[in-house]
Write a protein that holds these residues in place. Structure first.
Motif, PDB file in Angstrom:
ATOM      1  N   PRO A   1      44.322  38.911  38.816  1.00  0.00           N
ATOM      2  CA  PRO A   1      45.138  39.806  39.641  1.00  0.00           C
ATOM      3  C   PRO A   1      45.220  41.229  39.094  1.00  0.00           C
ATOM      4  O   PRO A   1      45.275  42.184  39.878  1.00  0.00           O
ATOM      5  CB  PRO A   1      46.516  39.123  39.631  1.00  0.00           C
ATOM      6  CG  PRO A   1      46.213  37.684  39.460  1.00  0.00           C
ATOM      7  CD  PRO A   1      45.029  37.644  38.538  1.00  0.00           C
ATOM      8  N   MET A   2      45.230  41.397  37.783  1.00  0.00           N
ATOM      9  CA  MET A   2      45.275  42.747  37.219  1.00  0.00           C
ATOM     10  C   MET A   2      44.046  43.540  37.638  1.00  0.00           C
ATOM     11  O   MET A   2      44.122  44.720  38.000  1.00  0.00           O
ATOM     12  CB  MET A   2      45.386  42.670  35.699  1.00  0.00           C
ATOM     13  CG  MET A   2      46.700  42.105  35.203  1.00  0.00           C
ATOM     14  SD  MET A   2      46.891  42.205  33.407  1.00  0.00           S
ATOM     15  CE  MET A   2      45.957  40.759  32.895  1.00  0.00           C
ATOM     16  N   ILE A   3      42.887  42.894  37.600  1.00  0.00           N
ATOM     17  CA  ILE A   3      41.645  43.563  37.972  1.00  0.00           C
ATOM     18  C   ILE A   3      41.630  43.895  39.464  1.00  0.00           C
ATOM     19  O   ILE A   3      41.299  45.022  39.869  1.00  0.00           O
ATOM     20  CB  ILE A   3      40.441  42.665  37.613  1.00  0.00           C
ATOM     21  CG1 ILE A   3      40.403  42.426  36.099  1.00  0.00           C
ATOM     22  CG2 ILE A   3      39.136  43.286  38.096  1.00  0.00           C
ATOM     23  CD1 ILE A   3      39.375  41.403  35.666  1.00  0.00           C
ATOM     24  N   PHE A   4      42.031  42.936  40.285  1.00  0.00           N
ATOM     25  CA  PHE A   4      41.968  43.131  41.734  1.00  0.00           C
ATOM     26  C   PHE A   4      42.994  44.155  42.207  1.00  0.00           C
ATOM     27  O   PHE A   4      42.699  44.945  43.111  1.00  0.00           O
ATOM     28  CB  PHE A   4      42.192  41.796  42.450  1.00  0.00           C
ATOM     29  CG  PHE A   4      40.929  41.002  42.646  1.00  0.00           C
ATOM     30  CD1 PHE A   4      40.489  40.680  43.914  1.00  0.00           C
ATOM     31  CD2 PHE A   4      40.178  40.582  41.564  1.00  0.00           C
ATOM     32  CE1 PHE A   4      39.323  39.943  44.109  1.00  0.00           C
ATOM     33  CE2 PHE A   4      39.017  39.853  41.741  1.00  0.00           C
ATOM     34  CZ  PHE A   4      38.577  39.531  43.011  1.00  0.00           C
ATOM     35  N   VAL A   5      44.190  44.155  41.637  1.00  0.00           N
ATOM     36  CA  VAL A   5      45.205  45.126  42.060  1.00  0.00           C
ATOM     37  C   VAL A   5      44.801  46.536  41.661  1.00  0.00           C
ATOM     38  O   VAL A   5      45.016  47.494  42.420  1.00  0.00           O
ATOM     39  CB  VAL A   5      46.586  44.753  41.480  1.00  0.00           C
ATOM     40  CG1 VAL A   5      47.597  45.872  41.739  1.00  0.00           C
ATOM     41  CG2 VAL A   5      47.081  43.454  42.114  1.00  0.00           C
ATOM     42  N   MET A   6      44.197  46.693  40.486  1.00  0.00           N
ATOM     43  CA  MET A   6      43.702  48.030  40.115  1.00  0.00           C
ATOM     44  C   MET A   6      42.576  48.452  41.041  1.00  0.00           C
ATOM     45  O   MET A   6      42.447  49.632  41.399  1.00  0.00           O
ATOM     46  CB  MET A   6      43.266  48.045  38.648  1.00  0.00           C
ATOM     47  CG  MET A   6      44.430  48.111  37.671  1.00  0.00           C
ATOM     48  SD  MET A   6      43.975  48.366  35.953  1.00  0.00           S
ATOM     49  CE  MET A   6      43.570  46.680  35.469  1.00  0.00           C
ATOM     50  N   GLY A   7      41.743  47.512  41.458  1.00  0.00           N
ATOM     51  CA  GLY A   7      40.722  47.816  42.458  1.00  0.00           C
ATOM     52  C   GLY A   7      41.336  48.218  43.794  1.00  0.00           C
ATOM     53  O   GLY A   7      40.854  49.137  44.464  1.00  0.00           O
ATOM     54  N   TYR A   8      42.422  47.541  44.167  1.00  0.00           N
ATOM     55  CA  TYR A   8      43.147  47.901  45.390  1.00  0.00           C
ATOM     56  C   TYR A   8      43.708  49.315  45.270  1.00  0.00           C
ATOM     57  O   TYR A   8      43.655  50.097  46.242  1.00  0.00           O
ATOM     58  CB  TYR A   8      44.276  46.898  45.612  1.00  0.00           C
ATOM     59  CG  TYR A   8      45.153  47.193  46.799  1.00  0.00           C
ATOM     60  CD1 TYR A   8      44.682  47.059  48.101  1.00  0.00           C
ATOM     61  CD2 TYR A   8      46.481  47.585  46.621  1.00  0.00           C
ATOM     62  CE1 TYR A   8      45.493  47.311  49.193  1.00  0.00           C
ATOM     63  CE2 TYR A   8      47.300  47.836  47.706  1.00  0.00           C
ATOM     64  CZ  TYR A   8      46.805  47.699  48.989  1.00  0.00           C
ATOM     65  OH  TYR A   8      47.608  47.951  50.070  1.00  0.00           O
ATOM     66  N   GLY A   9      44.200  49.669  44.084  1.00  0.00           N
ATOM     67  CA  GLY A   9      44.703  51.032  43.880  1.00  0.00           C
ATOM     68  C   GLY A   9      43.611  52.075  43.997  1.00  0.00           C
ATOM     69  O   GLY A   9      43.846  53.172  44.511  1.00  0.00           O
ATOM     70  N   LEU A  10      42.414  51.744  43.516  1.00  0.00           N
ATOM     71  CA  LEU A  10      41.286  52.679  43.656  1.00  0.00           C
ATOM     72  C   LEU A  10      40.978  52.954  45.132  1.00  0.00           C
ATOM     73  O   LEU A  10      40.640  54.083  45.507  1.00  0.00           O
ATOM     74  CB  LEU A  10      40.052  52.107  42.957  1.00  0.00           C
ATOM     75  CG  LEU A  10      40.050  52.171  41.418  1.00  0.00           C
ATOM     76  CD1 LEU A  10      38.889  51.367  40.860  1.00  0.00           C
ATOM     77  CD2 LEU A  10      39.960  53.613  40.952  1.00  0.00           C
ATOM     78  N   LEU A  11      41.110  51.921  45.965  1.00  0.00           N
ATOM     79  CA  LEU A  11      40.844  52.097  47.383  1.00  0.00           C
ATOM     80  C   LEU A  11      41.947  52.889  48.081  1.00  0.00           C
ATOM     81  O   LEU A  11      41.679  53.712  48.958  1.00  0.00           O
ATOM     82  CB  LEU A  11      40.692  50.727  48.065  1.00  0.00           C
ATOM     83  CG  LEU A  11      39.479  49.882  47.661  1.00  0.00           C
ATOM     84  CD1 LEU A  11      39.543  48.517  48.334  1.00  0.00           C
ATOM     85  CD2 LEU A  11      38.186  50.599  48.024  1.00  0.00           C
ATOM     86  N   ILE A  12      43.191  52.654  47.681  1.00  0.00           N
ATOM     87  CA  ILE A  12      44.329  53.247  48.372  1.00  0.00           C
ATOM     88  C   ILE A  12      44.581  54.698  47.932  1.00  0.00           C
ATOM     89  O   ILE A  12      44.816  55.585  48.746  1.00  0.00           O
ATOM     90  CB  ILE A  12      45.602  52.401  48.156  1.00  0.00           C
ATOM     91  CG1 ILE A  12      45.431  51.009  48.791  1.00  0.00           C
ATOM     92  CG2 ILE A  12      46.833  53.109  48.731  1.00  0.00           C
ATOM     93  CD1 ILE A  12      45.259  51.031  50.283  1.00  0.00           C
TER      94      ILE A  12
END
Length: 255
Positions: free
Chosen positions: A242-253
Motif C-alpha cells: 500500500p505504501m508503494i501504490f498510494v505514493m504512485g496514486y499521489g504521483l498521478l493526482i
C-alpha cells in the motif's frame, strides 16, 4: 433446551464468558494505567465525565471479548478451511484469484482505512490540493481506498505464491522496502505521510484475521511447508505494497 433439564450444564459457558472478559480487561489494563497516571499524577485533574468514561470502558471490554470470540469461532476457521479446500482442488488460478479477492474485499471493508481516507481527503480539500466540495472529497477518498485495496490484493497474491514456491520472505521484504525508499524520493511530499499510514491501517480488525488464517491454512496443506515458518508473513506484504501504490496514486493526482 430447557434450563431445568439436568443434562444442561451452564457452568462451562459461564467460565468461557468470564475468561474472555478477564482477558479483555487484562489487555486493556495498560491503557487504563497510562491514562490514569497522566490524568491524576501529571495533570492532577479528575477524569472528565467519569460516568461516561466508565460506561464506555465497559462497552469496550464487552466488545473486545465478543470480537475475539468471533474471530476464533468464525473468521479464522473459514479462512483456513477455504485455503485448504482450494489447495486440494489443485487449481492455481482459483487459489490466486481467491487470494487477490480476499485481500481486496477485506481492505475495502476496513473501517480504519475508510476513516483515514476520508480524513485525508478533507484535509487535502482544505489545503487546496484538490477541489473543494463533497464530490471531490469522495472521489479522492475513494481513489485512496481503491489504491490500497488493489495493492493489498496483489500483496496477498504474491504472499500466496511465496508459500507455494517456497521463496525466502526476507528477499521480498528487503526488495519491497528498497522500492518504498525510492518511491519516497520521487513522490509528492503531500502523499508520503498518508502512504506510510496506509501501510498501517490496512492491517487492522477485518484484514488481519482472514489473511493470517489464509496463510496458515495454505501452509498446513502443502507438502514441505511449515505453518509456523511459511504460514505467516502475508501481513507484512499487506503493509508494504500500500505504501508503494498510494505514493504512485499521489504521483498521478498531484503531479
Amino acid at each position: 433446551m430447557s434450563l431445568e433439564n439436568p443434562s444442561f450444564n451452564i457452568a462451562p459457558y459461564l467460565a468461557i464468558i468470564f475468561k474472555k472478559l478477564r482477558d479483555a480487561v487484562t489487555d486493556l489494563l495498560p491503557i487504563v494505567v497510562v491514562i490514569a497516571f497522566f490524568q491524576l499524577i501529571v495533570l492532577r485533574q479528575p477524569l472528565p465525565q467519569l460516568g461516561e468514561v466508565l460506561f464506555g470502558a465497559l462497552l469496550v471490554v464487552m466488545g473486545l471479548s465478543l470480537f475475539v470470540q468471533g474471530l476464533e469461532m468464525g473468521l479464522f476457521p473459514i479462512g483456513e478451511a477455504m485455503a485448504q479446500a482450494l489447495a486440494r482442488k489443485g487449481s492455481l488460478f482459483w487459489l490466486l484469484t481467491f487470494s487477490f479477492a480476499l485481500g481486496f474485499a477485506t481492505t475495502v471493508a476496513e473501517p480504519a482505512l475508510i476513516a483515514v481516507a476520508r480524513e485525508a481527503a478533507e484535509i487535502a480539500s482544505q489545503g487546496g490540493l484538490i477541489a473543494s466540495g463533497e464530490k471531490a472529497i469522495r472521489s479522492y477518498a475513494l481513489g485512496l481506498r481503491m489504491s490500497v485495496a488493489i495493492s493489498v490484493g496483489l500483496a496477498i497474491l504474491i504472499g500466496v505464491l511465496r508459500i507455494i514456491r517456497g521463496w525466502p520472505i526476507h528477499y521480498l521484504i528487503i526488495g519491497g522496502y528498497v522500492l518504498v525508499m525510492l518511491m519516497t524520493i520521487i513522490a509528492p511530499e503531500e502523499i508520503v505521510g498518508i502512504a506510510y499510514d496506509a501501510g498501517g491501517v490496512t492491517t487492522s480488525t477485518v484484514t488481519v484475521p482472514l489473511v493470517a488464517a489464509l496463510g496458515v491454512g495454505l501452509a498446513s496443506i502443502i507438502k514441505g511447508r511449515n505453518p509456523l515458518v511459511d504460514g505467516f508473513g502475508l501481513i507484512a506484504f499487506a503493509s508494504l505494497l500500500p505504501m508503494i501504490f498510494v505514493m504512485g496514486y499521489g504521483l498521478l493526482i498531484f503531479s
